[in-house]
Motif scaffolding. Structure first.
Motif, mmCIF file in Angstrom:
data_model
loop_
_atom_site.group_PDB
_atom_site.id
_atom_site.type_symbol
_atom_site.label_atom_id
_atom_site.label_comp_id
_atom_site.label_asym_id
_atom_site.label_seq_id
_atom_site.Cartn_x
_atom_site.Cartn_y
_atom_site.Cartn_z
ATOM 1 N N ALA B 283 0.837 -1.205 0.000
ATOM 2 C CA ALA B 283 0.000 0.000 0.000
ATOM 3 C C ALA B 283 0.870 1.253 0.000
ATOM 4 C CB ALA B 283 -0.922 -0.007 1.218
ATOM 5 N N GLU B 284 1.873 1.265 0.865
ATOM 6 C CA GLU B 284 2.717 2.461 0.988
ATOM 7 C C GLU B 284 3.551 2.692 -0.269
ATOM 8 O OE1 GLU B 284 3.133 2.143 5.881
ATOM 9 O OE2 GLU B 284 4.833 1.606 4.603
ATOM 10 N N ALA B 285 4.084 1.601 -0.826
ATOM 11 C CA ALA B 285 4.902 1.750 -2.039
ATOM 12 C C ALA B 285 4.040 2.263 -3.186
ATOM 13 C CB ALA B 285 5.557 0.418 -2.404
ATOM 14 N N LEU B 286 2.872 1.674 -3.363
ATOM 15 C CA LEU B 286 2.007 2.099 -4.470
ATOM 16 C C LEU B 286 1.581 3.553 -4.306
ATOM 17 C CD1 LEU B 286 -0.188 -1.095 -4.998
ATOM 18 C CD2 LEU B 286 1.609 -0.219 -6.520
ATOM 19 N N PHE B 287 1.346 3.959 -3.060
ATOM 20 C CA PHE B 287 0.952 5.345 -2.808
ATOM 21 C C PHE B 287 2.036 6.312 -3.287
ATOM 22 C CE2 PHE B 287 0.526 9.182 -0.282
ATOM 23 C CZ PHE B 287 -0.844 9.417 -0.317
ATOM 24 N N GLY B 288 3.267 6.026 -2.916
ATOM 25 C CA GLY B 288 4.373 6.886 -3.352
ATOM 26 C C GLY B 288 4.560 6.844 -4.857
ATOM 27 N N ILE B 289 4.346 5.686 -5.433
ATOM 28 C CA ILE B 289 4.468 5.540 -6.886
ATOM 29 C C ILE B 289 3.403 6.378 -7.589
ATOM 30 C CG2 ILE B 289 4.157 3.853 -8.755
ATOM 31 C CD1 ILE B 289 5.627 1.848 -6.695
ATOM 32 N N VAL B 290 2.188 6.368 -7.036
ATOM 33 C CA VAL B 290 1.119 7.211 -7.592
ATOM 34 C C VAL B 290 1.555 8.682 -7.566
ATOM 35 C CG1 VAL B 290 -1.223 8.101 -7.191
ATOM 36 C CG2 VAL B 290 -0.775 5.631 -7.039
ATOM 37 N N LEU B 291 2.154 9.088 -6.437
ATOM 38 C CA LEU B 291 2.554 10.493 -6.313
ATOM 39 C C LEU B 291 3.566 10.882 -7.388
ATOM 40 C CD1 LEU B 291 2.421 13.217 -4.914
ATOM 41 C CD2 LEU B 291 3.949 12.345 -3.131
ATOM 42 N N THR B 292 4.523 9.989 -7.675
ATOM 43 C CA THR B 292 5.502 10.325 -8.731
ATOM 44 C C THR B 292 4.795 10.569 -10.060
ATOM 45 O OG1 THR B 292 5.906 8.006 -9.404
ATOM 46 C CG2 THR B 292 7.338 8.912 -7.683
ATOM 47 N N GLN B 293 3.769 9.776 -10.334
ATOM 48 C CA GLN B 293 3.101 9.901 -11.629
ATOM 49 C C GLN B 293 2.156 11.094 -11.666
ATOM 50 O OE1 GLN B 293 4.313 7.726 -14.152
ATOM 51 N NE2 GLN B 293 5.676 7.432 -12.386
ATOM 52 N N LEU B 294 1.659 11.511 -10.489
ATOM 53 C CA LEU B 294 0.852 12.731 -10.449
ATOM 54 C C LEU B 294 1.734 13.943 -10.744
ATOM 55 C CD1 LEU B 294 -1.472 12.185 -7.326
ATOM 56 C CD2 LEU B 294 -2.002 11.829 -9.753
ATOM 57 N N VAL B 295 2.969 13.896 -10.261
ATOM 58 C CA VAL B 295 3.904 15.001 -10.516
ATOM 59 C C VAL B 295 4.303 15.019 -11.977
ATOM 60 C CG1 VAL B 295 6.226 15.892 -10.024
ATOM 61 C CG2 VAL B 295 4.792 15.004 -8.160
ATOM 62 N N ARG B 296 4.665 13.881 -12.497
ATOM 63 C CA ARG B 296 5.155 13.818 -13.877
ATOM 64 C C ARG B 296 4.879 12.406 -14.429
ATOM 65 N NH1 ARG B 296 10.042 16.478 -16.328
ATOM 66 N NH2 ARG B 296 10.456 15.390 -18.269
ATOM 67 N N PRO B 297 3.852 12.282 -15.217
ATOM 68 C CA PRO B 297 3.568 10.949 -15.778
ATOM 69 C C PRO B 297 4.798 10.447 -16.531
ATOM 70 C CG PRO B 297 1.732 12.439 -16.196
ATOM 71 C CD PRO B 297 2.854 13.277 -15.641
ATOM 72 N N GLY B 298 5.156 9.199 -16.271
ATOM 73 C CA GLY B 298 6.334 8.625 -16.918
ATOM 74 C C GLY B 298 7.599 8.782 -16.103
ATOM 75 N N ALA B 299 7.517 9.499 -14.975
ATOM 76 C CA ALA B 299 8.710 9.629 -14.124
ATOM 77 C C ALA B 299 9.199 8.235 -13.739
ATOM 78 C CB ALA B 299 8.378 10.430 -12.871
ATOM 79 N N PRO B 300 10.523 8.002 -13.832
ATOM 80 C CA PRO B 300 11.040 6.656 -13.542
ATOM 81 C C PRO B 300 10.922 6.323 -12.058
ATOM 82 C CG PRO B 300 12.859 8.185 -13.990
ATOM 83 C CD PRO B 300 11.590 8.931 -14.260
ATOM 84 N N VAL B 301 10.308 5.202 -11.764
ATOM 85 C CA VAL B 301 10.078 4.855 -10.357
ATOM 86 C C VAL B 301 10.215 3.352 -10.161
ATOM 87 C CG1 VAL B 301 7.540 4.734 -10.618
ATOM 88 C CG2 VAL B 301 8.532 5.249 -8.367
ATOM 89 N N MET B 302 10.767 3.004 -9.007
ATOM 90 C CA MET B 302 10.967 1.606 -8.616
ATOM 91 C C MET B 302 10.059 1.227 -7.454
ATOM 92 S SD MET B 302 15.070 0.889 -8.439
ATOM 93 C CE MET B 302 15.626 2.585 -8.537
ATOM 94 N N TYR B 303 9.703 -0.039 -7.437
ATOM 95 C CA TYR B 303 9.006 -0.612 -6.278
ATOM 96 C C TYR B 303 10.092 -0.999 -5.273
ATOM 97 C CZ TYR B 303 5.802 -3.705 -3.680
ATOM 98 O OH TYR B 303 5.023 -4.307 -2.709
#
Lengths: 512, 512
Positions: B283-303
């Motif tokens: 839950a926590e990882a996905l939440f942070g991942i969502v935030l990266t994509q809200l800032v910039r769709p396509g921003a590189p992010v790892m689980y």
């Protein structure tokens, strides 16, 4: 070994306070995960075909007239001059029809029966070192006192399922009869299964007879319900010497377990390539397996693998290498191709119970586990490439084995384990220490190590800053204090002693 | 760092004799084996559903007004008072559409580019310890000299693909600007990728800017071709503090890589059960991942996954446990469910570079490898549960990483490797040392360790009986001697120094 001592011990066991060494309960260990595959089906087939080529065209030397006759009668091409035997794939296939995919070895305490096959995994004490070592007394040739202490440790630790053949040689005893003294120690100090020496017929038969006496069985009864095993270390490349061949045949004749294990060190006794070493190992293992079935169809037999590499600069054997680890996994694939129980080995070349000893052993242990070894031989106490049984390394290895046993417990996923309610109850940035979900489970939730130290640096310093090896010294001494000798019926003890006296008399200065 | 020194070093490198530390060549490492599955598809789904329940019903606290606005605009349920954000599964699914399954980070030397995703596996230096330790100088607070030496070791060893964020804190430098001094050391002493600190916007942006200067790129160009990453350690349970949230958003805004890593120690910051801890982590990882994509769709992010357990007797964190190892494997299954690159960690709680340090790290490292970690963070030098960067442990870890790299080279099976001809040529009981098949291959046939000692006991005694840790001391000193500083264009160096001077002036006594 007196009754009072045992009773005090038993009492101590049942009332163990927090000071007792924590360890996992005695249990049969199953490997719930699929075995790892490093080789494709085609690659396995190519190795199989290469090993058939070896057996059909190059043959194996067997330095035993009895074995040569058995092979000849079964249709193999035997050259009596060179003692070379060539068997064709038909004979291998025929023999594999009577082997068993799994079987059980039963010691004098049936609770310690060992299942070999399927997904069961068992761990044994190191076997065969001439030397012993501990941090207090240093390195020395083995003697019966050390031998007995190491065997007591094997009894004490639940994760050790079986004893290897002679955890050290008691050199103060005559070489031709000392096998019986070690069998007796195994039987008196433990109630677990053990390996008998298969160096010739006499040593094997003495082990079989003594286990039968301890279990109160006739040899015929024990042939139906085996209790001992041996390892046949093939003299790679492609030679079974007379003593090993006789030992193998004796074990099979009496229905006892054999693990045929080629000693294929890449670059020395086998090709420098992994594929070549596996082809050779496979040919040699299958050859020995055929011999067990020629002696007695249905005789319990394991596929043994011991493929590692040498240091090409010095010729010294190396263990726990990446190559060794791959061999441990790939050999499991071969064993399963033939539907046979699989014996494998972790190992290390380190001269000390140190970081190298730990990482090399852990490396190869993962190979043994991922390769679905049924019998993980030399799993505890192995040091110096098997030349020394180390008290400290034994403790480190028990810790690593327990890590693996816990790793092999599947993850449970259900409503209670998902703990969604607890997750909602704890505030953001809070903690779970006081949650009912935690309190109900914390005592058994995690693996509790016996050796690892999780103190913070300051507390660890204050407690003496003992490194892992130093803590291991404390632990083997404590384990020997905690050790409880299993009860043995005095009549059985007398019968064993009488057997040994009779046999020692008969052997005299000769060979057993 | 002077030119002459560099040139001498380069010369030494090209003329390296047999005395140089043997190591594997610099290369991209692929994991050719299928990832291990500890959880069934149903179990993965149950964990996913539990984490969706957490996000939809309990929410996550985000202590950043900017982040709250972003979530609110995207349709999340935001409570500005408690800073709680609830997102539904639709928003998670939407965000996952713009994440990438793989991406590449490019440092100033493109040969050291790091591919994150698929079956590639990369190893980094330990990040974040306040202390350093070596056997000669003992334990001490970190300083820039130690920092620089550790970074030199990371440059020297080919198997280290990236630097973590601050291998130790140089405490003699002001806390508000020291991040730039460490970035500068990373850039000057190595030409590998590094992690930037994401404690607030300023520290993140300084790292991005300095990497852009070193690569001669504009920030826009680097947003298209990222060069740095960060780890966002969630304040589990369910809280992103302001500094971390700002750091995450800054990295995403500039198109740089983020690994969102909940710090879920079972029994403390997460439920005591593995399933519960994984649900929370997810839950926590996905939440942070969502935030990266809200800032910039396509921003590189790892689980990111960092689930281990605590010692329930003391609350102390434990690493390299069976539970930690299982979490490393199972978390990889979750990362792949979402088609994201996966960051994981081996670890140990040992206070010394000893057997425990080795077996705990090796245990968790196997979990990282079998779980198909793309970024194995803290892979070298981690001691004391991450509180200390150890010079000797770094060497032991490099050895273990190299073991793994060699393990990950598939077994070749073809006519040449099967060596049937050689097998026919060697007599029974003979050896392969002199065979042409051996001689053609022996020099490269086996992994040659840098740390392991394969001497026999007598030779080892004669050579001083150094244990693994003592040998590691010799090796890090030798590696520092062998180290060659990579060339940097003087204009780039000047530009970096000017940037730092300007920024330090601007920051003054304030926060960056």
């Amino acid at each position: 070994m007196s009754e009072p001592r045992r009773k005090r011990g038993a009492e101590r066991t049942s009332n163990r306070g927090p000071a007792a060494i924590p360890q996992l309960p005695r249990r049969r260990v199953e490997n719930p995960y699929p075995p790892m595959a490093l080789l494709s089906a085609d690659q396995i087939e190519a190795i199989h075909q290469a090993s058939m080529h070896i057996l059909e065209n190059f043959g194996i030397e067997v330095m035993s007239p009895r074995a040569l006759s058995l092979f000849e009668r079964a249709g193999a091409k035997v050259d009596h001059g060179s003692m070379n035997v060539r068997v064709d794939r038909g004979m291998v296939e025929e023999a594999l029809k009577s082997t068993r995919p799994a079987y059980t070895l039963t010691p004098r305490n049936p609770d310690n029966a060992v299942h070999l096959g399927g997904s069961t995994i068992n761990f044994t004490l190191v076997a065969g070192p001439p030397n012993v070592h501990d941090m207090e007394r240093g390195r020395r040739a083995g003697n019966l006192d050390d031998y007995s202490d190491l065997v007591r440790l094997a009894q004490h630790f639940n994760c050790i399922h079986m004893l290897g053949n002679q955890v050290c040689a008691p050199i103060e005893l005559p070489a031709n009869t000392r096998h019986m003294d070690t069998y007796f120690a195994n039987l008196a100090l433990t109630d677990k299964c053990f390996h008998v020496s298969a160096i010739g017929r006499g040593r094997a038969l003495d082990g079989i007879e003594m286990m039968a006496i301890a279990r109160g069985l006739t040899l015929d009864q024990m042939a139906q319900d085996p209790g001992v095993t041996t390892i046949i270390s093939v003299n790679s490349p492609r030679r079974f010497d007379e003593m090993m061949a006789e030992g193998l045949m004796t074990m099979a004749e009496y229905g006892q377990s054999v693990a045929v294990t080629p000693f294929t060190l890449m670059g020395a006794m086998s090709p420098v390539t992994l594929a070549g070493a596996l082809a050779q190992q496979n040919a040699e293992a299958l050859f020995g397996i055929v011999l067990t079935q020629l002696v007695r169809p249905g005789a319990p037999v394991m596929y043994g693998a011991f493929t590692s590499n040498v240091d090409m600069k010095s010729g010294a054997p190396a263990f726990g290498t990446p190559e060794n680890t791959k061999a441990n996994i790939a050999s499991g694939q071969l064993a399963r191709r033939y539907n046979l129980p699989y014996r494998t080995t972790p190992g290390s070349a380190s001269n000390a119970a140190d970081a190298q000893g730990a990482y090399e052993t852990m490396m190869a242990l993962w190979g043994a586990v991922l390769g679905h070894g049924n019998l993980v031989y030399h799993a505890a106490g192995w040091q110096e490439g098997g030349l020394t049984a180390s008290f400290e390394k034994l403790i480190i290895d028990v810790e690593m084995i327990q890590h693996m046993m816990e790793f092999l417990r599947p993850i449970a996923v259900d409503e209670a384990e998902l703990a969604v309610e607890a997750l909602g109850a704890v505030p953001t940035g809070g903690h779970f220490f006081g949650e009912p979900h935690t309190l109900e489970r914390y005592a058994t939730a995690f693996y509790q190590p016996m050796l690892s130290n999780w103190q913070n640096y300051e507390a660890w310093q204050e407690a003496g800053a003992l490194d892992t090896t130093a803590r291991a010294t404390r632990l083997w001494k404590k384990a020997l204090e905690e050790y409880v000798q299993p009860v043995m019926d005095p009549a059985v003890r007398e019968a064993l002693e009488a057997y040994m006296a009779r046999r020692k008399e008969a052997i005299g200065q000769g060979e057993p």
